[in-house]
Design an enzyme around this catalytic site. Structure first.
Site, PDB file in Angstrom:
ATOM      1  N   GLY A   1       4.855  -4.906   1.107  1.00  0.00           N
ATOM      2  CA  GLY A   1       4.373  -5.231   2.455  1.00  0.00           C
ATOM      3  C   GLY A   1       5.423  -5.961   3.278  1.00  0.00           C
ATOM      4  O   GLY A   1       6.514  -6.292   2.796  1.00  0.00           O
TER       5      GLY A   1
ATOM      6  N   THR B   1       5.391  -8.983   4.753  1.00  0.00           N
ATOM      7  CA  THR B   1       5.620 -10.442   4.664  1.00  0.00           C
ATOM      8  C   THR B   1       6.489 -10.768   3.464  1.00  0.00           C
ATOM      9  O   THR B   1       7.449 -11.534   3.565  1.00  0.00           O
ATOM     10  CB  THR B   1       4.283 -11.194   4.595  1.00  0.00           C
TER      11      THR B   1
ATOM     12  N   ASP C   1       3.652 -12.126  -3.317  1.00  0.00           N
ATOM     13  CA  ASP C   1       2.985 -10.960  -2.745  1.00  0.00           C
ATOM     14  C   ASP C   1       2.315 -11.347  -1.429  1.00  0.00           C
ATOM     15  O   ASP C   1       2.269 -12.530  -1.065  1.00  0.00           O
ATOM     16  CB  ASP C   1       1.947 -10.424  -3.748  1.00  0.00           C
ATOM     17  N   GLY C   2       1.833 -10.354  -0.732  1.00  0.00           N
ATOM     18  CA  GLY C   2       1.117 -10.609   0.520  1.00  0.00           C
ATOM     19  C   GLY C   2      -0.375 -10.447   0.306  1.00  0.00           C
ATOM     20  O   GLY C   2      -0.847 -10.324  -0.826  1.00  0.00           O
ATOM     21  N   ALA C   3      -1.117 -10.456   1.397  1.00  0.00           N
ATOM     22  CA  ALA C   3      -2.565 -10.228   1.324  1.00  0.00           C
ATOM     23  C   ALA C   3      -3.058  -9.785   2.694  1.00  0.00           C
ATOM     24  O   ALA C   3      -2.423 -10.050   3.719  1.00  0.00           O
ATOM     25  CB  ALA C   3      -3.298 -11.490   0.879  1.00  0.00           C
TER      26      ALA C   3
ATOM     27  N   ARG D   1      -3.669  -3.047   1.835  1.00  0.00           N
ATOM     28  CA  ARG D   1      -3.325  -2.311   3.067  1.00  0.00           C
ATOM     29  C   ARG D   1      -2.143  -1.380   2.801  1.00  0.00           C
ATOM     30  O   ARG D   1      -2.040  -0.312   3.370  1.00  0.00           O
ATOM     31  CB  ARG D   1      -2.979  -3.288   4.188  1.00  0.00           C
ATOM     32  N   GLY D   2      -1.239  -1.823   1.911  1.00  0.00           N
ATOM     33  CA  GLY D   2      -0.045  -1.027   1.620  1.00  0.00           C
ATOM     34  C   GLY D   2      -0.232  -0.040   0.477  1.00  0.00           C
ATOM     35  O   GLY D   2       0.727   0.570   0.019  1.00  0.00           O
TER      36      GLY D   2
ATOM     37  N   GLU E   1       0.110  -4.151  -8.070  1.00  0.00           N
ATOM     38  CA  GLU E   1       0.119  -5.559  -7.642  1.00  0.00           C
ATOM     39  C   GLU E   1      -0.833  -6.388  -8.484  1.00  0.00           C
ATOM     40  O   GLU E   1      -0.521  -7.522  -8.866  1.00  0.00           O
ATOM     41  CB  GLU E   1      -0.246  -5.673  -6.162  1.00  0.00           C
TER      42      GLU E   1
ATOM     43  N   LYS F   1      -4.421 -13.987   8.526  1.00  0.00           N
ATOM     44  CA  LYS F   1      -5.001 -13.514   7.246  1.00  0.00           C
ATOM     45  C   LYS F   1      -6.039 -14.493   6.694  1.00  0.00           C
ATOM     46  O   LYS F   1      -6.782 -14.160   5.785  1.00  0.00           O
ATOM     47  CB  LYS F   1      -3.900 -13.305   6.214  1.00  0.00           C
TER      48      LYS F   1
END
Ligand code: DER
Length: 228
Positions: free
Chosen positions: A29, A31, A84-86, A99-100, A106, A124
């Site tokens: 992602g 971020t 990681d992102g969220a 989303r990705g 993950e 978020k």
């Protein structure tokens, strides 16, 4: 521009928390991209020595671009940290991700990591999880899985490609059903119920990792760190 600044602040802060010799999970992602950028600088400028386990083709391609040495869960079944992102995080540090379309690997990396750094921009952070929940589904069973998800209260939508005709195909060769459940009052039970559906290979609800998650919320200047 403000959102990019906050994503960058979150990603850079996470990268500064990484120590020499660590084996780290690399999320997918926009971020976590900034965390990789800063890790690349630390490798090039300070001689930081780390090993990354990527969660997607995107993560692997970017890691190579930034000179982050790569390995796999075979060599490192236990990871020091994952970054990681969220898509959403609630006050109890329960997440919606996917989303990705990288949520399956993950979640495997998140499970293998001792500590998980989730980098987000302020949009978020929510009181109640209410984003659509991505579910990775075996194409062979996507119709019956979709019916089972509808019985749980969702309206499942097969994720269509943008620069590809037909459905999105994940790095694992599966489809994604985006499931809008509205406000999710009991995310733990929903995650368990989805996991019980044969052919629903993984879902984007991450509710079992609250104790090891630190959420880093990037802001225009600096960032806010949230952990239990
Ligand atoms: O797909 C994923 O799980 C990503 O982590 C996603 O949830 C966050 O991506 P972003 O940092 O580009 O918003």
């Amino acid at each position: 521009a403000q959102q990019a600044a906050s994503k960058r602040n979150a990603g850079y802060h996470a990268a500064e928390m990484i120590k020499d010799g660590m084996v780290i999970g690399l999320g997918t992602g926009s971020t976590v991209f900034f965390a990789m950028e800063r890790l690349g600088e630390r490798i090039a400028e300070d001689g930081l020595s780390i090993t990354g386990v990527p969660t997607s083709y995107q993560a692997a391609i970017r890691a190579r671009r930034y000179g982050i040495p790569l390995s796999s869960l075979d060599e490192h079944p236990k990871l020091d940290t994952a970054i990681d992102g969220a898509d959403q995080a609630d006050p109890d540090l329960r997440l919606i991700k996917g989303r990705g379309a990288a949520l399956l690997r993950e979640k495997c990396v998140c499970d293998a990591a001792r500590e998980v750094l989730i980098v987000v921009d302020p949009t978020k952070m929510v009181e109640t999880l209410n984003a659509p929940v991505p579910v990775e589904v075996l194409p062979f069973a996507s119709a019956p899985v979709s019916r089972r998800l509808a019985a749980l209260g969702a309206s499942p939508v097969l994720r269509e490609g943008v620069k590809k005709d037909g459905p999105v195909v994940t790095d694992n060769g599966n489809f994604i059903l985006d499931c809008d459940f509205g406000a999710i009052m009991d995310p733990e039970s929903l995650e368990t119920a989805i996991a019980a559906i044969p052919g629903a290979l993984e879902c984007g609800l991450f509710t079992a990792y609250r104790e090891k998650i630190t959420v880093i919320v990037g802001e225009e200047k600096g960032c806010r760190v949230v952990s239990l």
